[in-house]
Design a protein around this motif. Structure first.
Motif, PDB file in Angstrom:
ATOM      1  N   SER A  29      73.721 121.688  31.741  1.00  0.00           N
ATOM      2  CA  SER A  29      73.430 121.194  30.400  1.00  0.00           C
ATOM      3  C   SER A  29      73.792 122.271  29.385  1.00  0.00           C
ATOM      4  O   SER A  29      74.073 123.423  29.745  1.00  0.00           O
ATOM      5  CB  SER A  29      71.943 120.846  30.283  1.00  0.00           C
ATOM      6  OG  SER A  29      71.166 122.032  30.234  1.00  0.00           O
ATOM      7  N   LYS A  30      73.750 121.916  28.118  1.00  0.00           N
ATOM      8  CA  LYS A  30      74.053 122.900  27.069  1.00  0.00           C
ATOM      9  C   LYS A  30      73.019 124.022  27.046  1.00  0.00           C
ATOM     10  O   LYS A  30      73.260 125.073  26.473  1.00  0.00           O
ATOM     11  CB  LYS A  30      74.173 122.225  25.712  1.00  0.00           C
ATOM     12  CG  LYS A  30      72.923 121.571  25.203  1.00  0.00           C
ATOM     13  CD  LYS A  30      73.176 120.899  23.869  1.00  0.00           C
ATOM     14  CE  LYS A  30      71.921 120.218  23.376  1.00  0.00           C
ATOM     15  NZ  LYS A  30      72.153 119.583  22.081  1.00  0.00           N
ATOM     16  N   PHE A  31      71.881 123.817  27.721  1.00  0.00           N
ATOM     17  CA  PHE A  31      70.847 124.845  27.819  1.00  0.00           C
ATOM     18  C   PHE A  31      70.952 125.645  29.112  1.00  0.00           C
ATOM     19  O   PHE A  31      70.112 126.490  29.404  1.00  0.00           O
ATOM     20  CB  PHE A  31      69.462 124.210  27.712  1.00  0.00           C
ATOM     21  CG  PHE A  31      69.273 123.409  26.452  1.00  0.00           C
ATOM     22  CD1 PHE A  31      69.178 124.039  25.222  1.00  0.00           C
ATOM     23  CD2 PHE A  31      69.231 122.025  26.509  1.00  0.00           C
ATOM     24  CE1 PHE A  31      69.026 123.294  24.061  1.00  0.00           C
ATOM     25  CE2 PHE A  31      69.080 121.278  25.360  1.00  0.00           C
ATOM     26  CZ  PHE A  31      68.987 121.910  24.126  1.00  0.00           C
ATOM     27  N   GLY A  32      71.962 125.335  29.915  1.00  0.00           N
ATOM     28  CA  GLY A  32      72.164 126.061  31.166  1.00  0.00           C
ATOM     29  C   GLY A  32      71.420 125.499  32.359  1.00  0.00           C
ATOM     30  O   GLY A  32      71.394 126.119  33.421  1.00  0.00           O
ATOM     31  N   ASP A  33      70.820 124.325  32.195  1.00  0.00           N
ATOM     32  CA  ASP A  33      70.102 123.701  33.300  1.00  0.00           C
ATOM     33  C   ASP A  33      71.086 123.087  34.292  1.00  0.00           C
ATOM     34  O   ASP A  33      72.078 122.468  33.898  1.00  0.00           O
ATOM     35  CB  ASP A  33      69.156 122.603  32.791  1.00  0.00           C
ATOM     36  CG  ASP A  33      68.061 123.154  31.894  1.00  0.00           C
ATOM     37  OD1 ASP A  33      67.603 124.287  32.144  1.00  0.00           O
ATOM     38  OD2 ASP A  33      67.679 122.452  30.937  1.00  0.00           O
ATOM     39  N   TYR A  34      70.785 123.220  35.564  1.00  0.00           N
ATOM     40  CA  TYR A  34      71.604 122.669  36.638  1.00  0.00           C
ATOM     41  C   TYR A  34      71.497 121.153  36.638  1.00  0.00           C
ATOM     42  O   TYR A  34      70.411 120.596  36.615  1.00  0.00           O
ATOM     43  CB  TYR A  34      71.108 123.241  37.980  1.00  0.00           C
ATOM     44  CG  TYR A  34      71.882 122.791  39.190  1.00  0.00           C
ATOM     45  CD1 TYR A  34      72.985 123.506  39.629  1.00  0.00           C
ATOM     46  CD2 TYR A  34      71.510 121.656  39.898  1.00  0.00           C
ATOM     47  CE1 TYR A  34      73.703 123.111  40.754  1.00  0.00           C
ATOM     48  CE2 TYR A  34      72.207 121.250  41.021  1.00  0.00           C
ATOM     49  CZ  TYR A  34      73.314 121.980  41.443  1.00  0.00           C
ATOM     50  OH  TYR A  34      74.017 121.577  42.549  1.00  0.00           O
ATOM     51  N   LEU A  35      72.642 120.474  36.671  1.00  0.00           N
ATOM     52  CA  LEU A  35      72.681 119.021  36.744  1.00  0.00           C
ATOM     53  C   LEU A  35      73.307 118.637  38.078  1.00  0.00           C
ATOM     54  O   LEU A  35      74.438 119.022  38.375  1.00  0.00           O
ATOM     55  CB  LEU A  35      73.492 118.437  35.587  1.00  0.00           C
ATOM     56  CG  LEU A  35      73.022 118.803  34.184  1.00  0.00           C
ATOM     57  CD1 LEU A  35      73.996 118.279  33.135  1.00  0.00           C
ATOM     58  CD2 LEU A  35      71.624 118.245  33.939  1.00  0.00           C
ATOM     59  N   ASN A  36      72.580 117.899  38.870  1.00  0.00           N
ATOM     60  CA  ASN A  36      73.042 117.541  40.212  1.00  0.00           C
ATOM     61  C   ASN A  36      74.355 116.771  40.185  1.00  0.00           C
ATOM     62  O   ASN A  36      74.613 116.007  39.259  1.00  0.00           O
ATOM     63  CB  ASN A  36      71.997 116.687  40.924  1.00  0.00           C
ATOM     64  CG  ASN A  36      70.772 117.458  41.309  1.00  0.00           C
ATOM     65  OD1 ASN A  36      70.535 118.551  40.837  1.00  0.00           O
ATOM     66  ND2 ASN A  36      69.976 116.889  42.169  1.00  0.00           N
ATOM     67  N   SER A  37      75.130 116.960  41.237  1.00  0.00           N
ATOM     68  CA  SER A  37      76.358 116.190  41.412  1.00  0.00           C
ATOM     69  C   SER A  37      75.993 114.758  41.797  1.00  0.00           C
ATOM     70  O   SER A  37      74.864 114.468  42.208  1.00  0.00           O
ATOM     71  CB  SER A  37      77.216 116.812  42.506  1.00  0.00           C
ATOM     72  OG  SER A  37      76.577 116.679  43.766  1.00  0.00           O
ATOM     73  N   LYS A  38      76.964 113.869  41.696  1.00  0.00           N
ATOM     74  CA  LYS A  38      76.758 112.483  42.140  1.00  0.00           C
ATOM     75  C   LYS A  38      76.411 112.471  43.627  1.00  0.00           C
ATOM     76  O   LYS A  38      75.560 111.702  44.068  1.00  0.00           O
ATOM     77  CB  LYS A  38      78.023 111.671  41.856  1.00  0.00           C
ATOM     78  CG  LYS A  38      77.962 110.234  42.305  1.00  0.00           C
ATOM     79  CD  LYS A  38      77.177 109.381  41.345  1.00  0.00           C
ATOM     80  CE  LYS A  38      77.360 107.900  41.671  1.00  0.00           C
ATOM     81  NZ  LYS A  38      76.220 107.289  42.277  1.00  0.00           N
ATOM     82  N   PHE A  39      77.051 113.326  44.404  1.00  0.00           N
ATOM     83  CA  PHE A  39      76.774 113.461  45.832  1.00  0.00           C
ATOM     84  C   PHE A  39      75.299 113.787  46.079  1.00  0.00           C
ATOM     85  O   PHE A  39      74.627 113.131  46.873  1.00  0.00           O
ATOM     86  CB  PHE A  39      77.682 114.555  46.407  1.00  0.00           C
ATOM     87  CG  PHE A  39      77.401 114.952  47.822  1.00  0.00           C
ATOM     88  CD1 PHE A  39      77.533 114.044  48.865  1.00  0.00           C
ATOM     89  CD2 PHE A  39      77.041 116.258  48.128  1.00  0.00           C
ATOM     90  CE1 PHE A  39      77.296 114.427  50.179  1.00  0.00           C
ATOM     91  CE2 PHE A  39      76.810 116.650  49.431  1.00  0.00           C
ATOM     92  CZ  PHE A  39      76.931 115.728  50.462  1.00  0.00           C
ATOM     93  N   GLU A  40      74.777 114.785  45.379  1.00  0.00           N
ATOM     94  CA  GLU A  40      73.371 115.174  45.536  1.00  0.00           C
ATOM     95  C   GLU A  40      72.430 114.044  45.113  1.00  0.00           C
ATOM     96  O   GLU A  40      71.423 113.786  45.774  1.00  0.00           O
ATOM     97  CB  GLU A  40      73.068 116.421  44.707  1.00  0.00           C
ATOM     98  CG  GLU A  40      73.735 117.659  45.229  1.00  0.00           C
ATOM     99  CD  GLU A  40      73.673 118.802  44.234  1.00  0.00           C
ATOM    100  OE1 GLU A  40      73.276 119.902  44.649  1.00  0.00           O
ATOM    101  OE2 GLU A  40      74.023 118.604  43.052  1.00  0.00           O
ATOM    102  N   MET A  41      72.776 113.357  44.038  1.00  0.00           N
ATOM    103  CA  MET A  41      71.926 112.253  43.581  1.00  0.00           C
ATOM    104  C   MET A  41      71.945 111.100  44.581  1.00  0.00           C
ATOM    105  O   MET A  41      70.894 110.530  44.893  1.00  0.00           O
ATOM    106  CB  MET A  41      72.374 111.775  42.200  1.00  0.00           C
ATOM    107  CG  MET A  41      72.056 112.773  41.101  1.00  0.00           C
ATOM    108  SD  MET A  41      72.398 112.140  39.444  1.00  0.00           S
ATOM    109  CE  MET A  41      74.175 112.304  39.367  1.00  0.00           C
TER     110      MET A  41
END
Length: 133
Positions: A29-41
């Motif tokens: 995210s613009k705040f540096g938060d990790y966003l899961n991949s489609k695979f992980e989701m």
């Protein structure tokens, strides 16, 4: 799900390597938060060690597990453990493989379809690291 000496394997069918890479891509995210991949989701797990991920897109389709995995790290001892549980001939043809080393996925989700990629969890298998690797 971290587990040294285990590798979790998914087989896939997609049109090209870009679709596979897009499916596995993580973002921030613009705040540096990790966003899961489609695979992980799709397979309901949190992040994994990217350094222990191996993927391969094969130019031809195959319904042979040993054929698909043959060019991957530790393939000989993975095939050995796989063949104790399953036959080499797969349920359909695949052209890609995802391996997460030192990871033992519980298999709660067996397959996912979307974003031009079909992925099926095959299982988690033992592998032996070589001393010089």
């Amino acid at each position: 799900m971290e587990h040294e000496g285990m590798v979790s394997i998914w087989l896939g069918k997609c049109s090209d390597i870009k679709d596979l890479q897009h499916y596995l891509q993580v973002n921030y995210s613009k705040f540096g938060d990790y966003l899961n991949s489609k695979f992980e989701m799709d397979f309901k797990f949190e992040c994994f060690d990217e350094d222990l991920k191996e993927i391969n897109f094969i130019e031809r389709d195959s319904d042979s597990f040993s054929d698909i995995i043959k060019d991957q790290s530790f393939s000989e001892n993975i095939i050995s453990d796989y063949s104790k549980k399953f036959i080499d001939k797969l349920d359909r043809e695949y052209n890609s493989i995802i391996l997460l080393y030192d990871f033992n996925y519980d298999g709660c989700i067996k397959e996912a379809n979307g974003d031009n990629v079909y992925v099926k969890f095959v299982g988690s298998f033992k592998y032996i690291k070589m001393n010089n690797i």
